[in-house]
Design a protein around this motif. Sequence first.
Motif, PDB file in Angstrom:
ATOM      1  N   ASP A 289      10.227  91.346   4.612  1.00 18.47           N
ATOM      2  CA  ASP A 289      10.382  91.075   6.043  1.00 18.47           C
ATOM      3  C   ASP A 289       9.074  91.325   6.785  1.00 18.47           C
ATOM      4  O   ASP A 289       8.504  92.418   6.707  1.00 18.47           O
ATOM      5  CB  ASP A 289      11.477  91.964   6.633  1.00 18.47           C
TER       6      ASP A 289
ATOM      7  N   GLY B   5      14.064  99.477   6.513  1.00 15.91           N
ATOM      8  CA  GLY B   5      15.342  99.084   5.930  1.00 15.91           C
ATOM      9  C   GLY B   5      16.362  98.840   7.027  1.00 15.91           C
ATOM     10  O   GLY B   5      16.172  99.213   8.189  1.00 15.91           O
ATOM     11  N   ILE B   6      17.470  98.201   6.647  1.00 15.69           N
ATOM     12  CA  ILE B   6      18.470  97.808   7.639  1.00 15.69           C
ATOM     13  C   ILE B   6      19.223  99.010   8.195  1.00 15.69           C
ATOM     14  O   ILE B   6      19.453  99.108   9.406  1.00 15.69           O
ATOM     15  CB  ILE B   6      19.442  96.775   7.046  1.00 15.69           C
TER      16      ILE B   6
ATOM     17  N   LEU C 202      17.457  89.003  11.757  1.00 11.55           N
ATOM     18  CA  LEU C 202      17.713  90.441  11.816  1.00 11.55           C
ATOM     19  C   LEU C 202      18.130  90.864  13.222  1.00 11.55           C
ATOM     20  O   LEU C 202      19.109  91.590  13.406  1.00 11.55           O
ATOM     21  CB  LEU C 202      16.465  91.220  11.389  1.00 11.55           C
TER      22      LEU C 202
ATOM     23  N   LYS D 161      14.471  96.315   2.053  1.00 13.21           N
ATOM     24  CA  LYS D 161      15.776  95.664   2.119  1.00 13.21           C
ATOM     25  C   LYS D 161      16.511  95.980   0.811  1.00 13.21           C
ATOM     26  O   LYS D 161      15.886  96.149  -0.233  1.00 13.21           O
ATOM     27  CB  LYS D 161      15.559  94.150   2.221  1.00 13.21           C
TER      28      LYS D 161
END
Length: 223
Positions: free
Chosen positions: A11, A49-50, A21, A115
């Motif tokens: 990303d 990270g998410i 996102l 991710k």
Amino acid sequence: MSAPTIVFDLDGTLVDSCPDLIGTLSWLLEREGLDPIVYDEARALIGHGIKPMVEKALKLKGRGESRDEIEAVYERYIAVYETRLTQETRPYPGLLAALDRFAADGMILAVCTNKIERLARQLLDELDMSRRFAVIAGADTYGVRKPDPAHLLRTIAAAGGDPARAVMVGDSETDIRAAQGAGIPVVAFSGGYTAIPLPDLDPTVILDHYDGLPDAVSRLLTR
């Protein structure tokens, strides 16, 4: 002597995934009864990270005090995000041509992203990019994640590469710190999502367009 290994973040480095996102994040916050997050503010949350992104967004809105709440909202985010991974996400201009040149030169290409691996693979599959990489390592692949240099070093090892003949390409603090900790030169792409000005992070090279990536990598490997 092993072929050089070029390791990419995902990303903000290989692909501009910010629209999907943040689009998912805005939907999520609205569903939770919260105001949407400002686009530029949300960009600064990407990179770790998410789950950390979701947690930080909740806390910006005065929520996310318990781990149970963060986990529940994170799971709702993933359920929606995986349905729109590549709705607007695309490779950056000049990136695919640079990958073609590396492949023609016999270099090993790998992905090291924060991710989760399943989503990273799905995203790259949908963009027909997975076949280009010997390894796709996510935040959950080895039990460590950037900026821990072990994430990068284990990705290189899995690809059959040598850290002494490797270059990292990333866009943010997590990538640069991982490379620095591993003793590997790092090319920082200025079109990504860093919350800290790149010069303050002292990457080996700052690159504004991928047209210049093959030459930058060549210089670093020669040096």
